[in-house]
Scaffold this motif. Structure first.
Motif, short mmCIF file in Angstrom:
data_model
loop_
_atom_site.label_atom_id
_atom_site.label_comp_id
_atom_site.label_asym_id
_atom_site.label_seq_id
_atom_site.Cartn_x
_atom_site.Cartn_y
_atom_site.Cartn_z
N LEU A 18 -2.93 -1.23 -3.53
CA LEU A 18 -3.23 -3.21 -3.47
C LEU A 18 -3.28 -4.18 -4.77
O LEU A 18 -2.07 -4.46 -5.12
CB LEU A 18 -3.82 -3.51 -2.36
N THR A 19 -3.89 -3.38 -5.28
CA THR A 19 -4.51 -4.22 -6.61
C THR A 19 -2.97 -3.86 -7.21
O THR A 19 -2.60 -5.05 -8.38
CB THR A 19 -5.33 -2.99 -7.52
N GLY A 75 -0.06 -3.55 -6.58
CA GLY A 75 1.28 -4.64 -5.98
C GLY A 75 1.07 -6.10 -6.78
O GLY A 75 1.27 -6.65 -6.76
N PHE A 76 -0.47 -6.49 -6.97
CA PHE A 76 -1.20 -7.60 -7.22
C PHE A 76 -0.33 -7.67 -8.71
O PHE A 76 0.30 -8.84 -9.00
CB PHE A 76 -2.44 -8.02 -7.09
N ALA A 80 6.33 -3.12 -7.18
CA ALA A 80 5.32 -4.65 -6.46
C ALA A 80 5.29 -4.11 -4.82
O ALA A 80 4.35 -3.84 -4.08
CB ALA A 80 5.64 -5.70 -7.03
N LYS A 109 1.99 -2.54 -2.67
CA LYS A 109 1.85 -3.14 -1.58
C LYS A 109 2.10 -2.72 0.16
O LYS A 109 1.20 -2.77 1.14
CB LYS A 109 2.70 -4.66 -0.91
N ALA A 136 -0.02 0.52 0.50
CA ALA A 136 -1.52 -0.40 0.70
C ALA A 136 -1.77 -0.51 2.38
O ALA A 136 -2.62 0.00 3.51
CB ALA A 136 -1.60 -1.26 -0.18
N GLU A 137 -0.73 -0.97 2.97
CA GLU A 137 -0.65 -1.14 4.32
C GLU A 137 -0.53 -0.03 5.04
O GLU A 137 -1.51 0.15 5.97
CB GLU A 137 0.51 -2.36 4.71
N GLY A 170 -7.53 -8.59 -1.72
CA GLY A 170 -5.79 -9.14 -1.27
C GLY A 170 -5.32 -9.67 0.21
O GLY A 170 -4.35 -10.49 -0.78
N GLN A 196 -2.15 -10.56 -0.06
CA GLN A 196 -1.83 -9.25 1.28
C GLN A 196 -2.89 -9.92 2.94
O GLN A 196 -3.78 -8.55 2.38
CB GLN A 196 -2.50 -8.19 0.66
#
Length: 207
Positions: A108-109, A111-112, A132, A136, A139-140, A175, A180
């Motif tokens: 998640l981090t 991806g940001f 990226a 993300k 993370a999902e 997120g 996110q």
């Protein structure tokens, strides 16, 4: 002791941890957006990795990394414990912290950092913009994996609040603020999230 904090989910985990335990320490706020964490004196005298949070101990030594800081504080201030009182409880907490960190928080981090945060992070670290979207999605996937596992229970590790709950909450809340959000289909995660968000520590730590 002295606590170095900033914006961002990592220091928020420790701030929530201290709030839950009723710990109050002298605090220094580091200007993350201004790059204070990446230059002297912070990255020389406090954390050579240039990251927050950091905990300066009474002997002048410094602890970094949220799990190390939180475990240290839990030993110094054992009531109420957020790690565990038995070997079995501590192991379960560490297991869930590790799972959440690898499956959700890290992708998640990054991806940001590699997308919305790219202008801030590209001058400071190696970024992979092409990764990226995949990060993300990872993370999902982690959230989708966790959702059925917490059906019918109040906390990630079972019937007690632990570091795992505070870590996951801080990162999911972050997120949601950077594109996110939690998918509505993850009903167990949303129920759990709302319960943690209602705790005083969540409000006290909001940056």
């Amino acid at each position: 002791m002295k606590y170095y904090t900033s914006i961002g989910p990592n220091p928020r985990v420790v701030t929530m941890f201290m709030a839950e335990k009723g710990i109050e320490l002298p605090t220094v706020t580091v200007d993350l957006r201004g790059g204070e964490n990446r230059r002297a004196p912070y990255n020389v005298a406090v954390n050579p990795a240039g990251q927050t949070p950091a905990l300066e101990l009474d002997d002048g030594s410094v602890l970094t990394e949220i799990t190390a800081i939180c475990e240290y504080l839990d030993e110094r201030y054992p009531e109420p414990t957020l790690i565990g009182t038995t070997a079995e409880e501590r192991a379960a907490t560490r297991m869930w912290v590790r799972r959440i960190d690898l499956k959700i928080c890290e992708p998640l981090t990054n991806g940001f950092r590699f997308a919305e945060g790219l202008p801030l992070f590209e001058p400071r670290m190696r970024c992979l913009p092409e990764a990226a979207a995949g990060l993300k999605a990872c993370a999902e996937d982690g959230i989708a994996w966790l959702d059925p596992l917490i059906a019918g229970r109040d906390f990630i590790a079972g019937d007690r609040l632990t570091l795992a709950d505070l870590m996951l909450f801080a990162f999911l809340d972050f997120g949601a603020s950077v594109g996110q959000p939690i998918d509505p289909r993850f009903t167990n995660i949303l129920r759990w999230f709302d319960a943690i968000n209602a705790r005083p520590s969540a409000g006290a730590s909001k940056y």
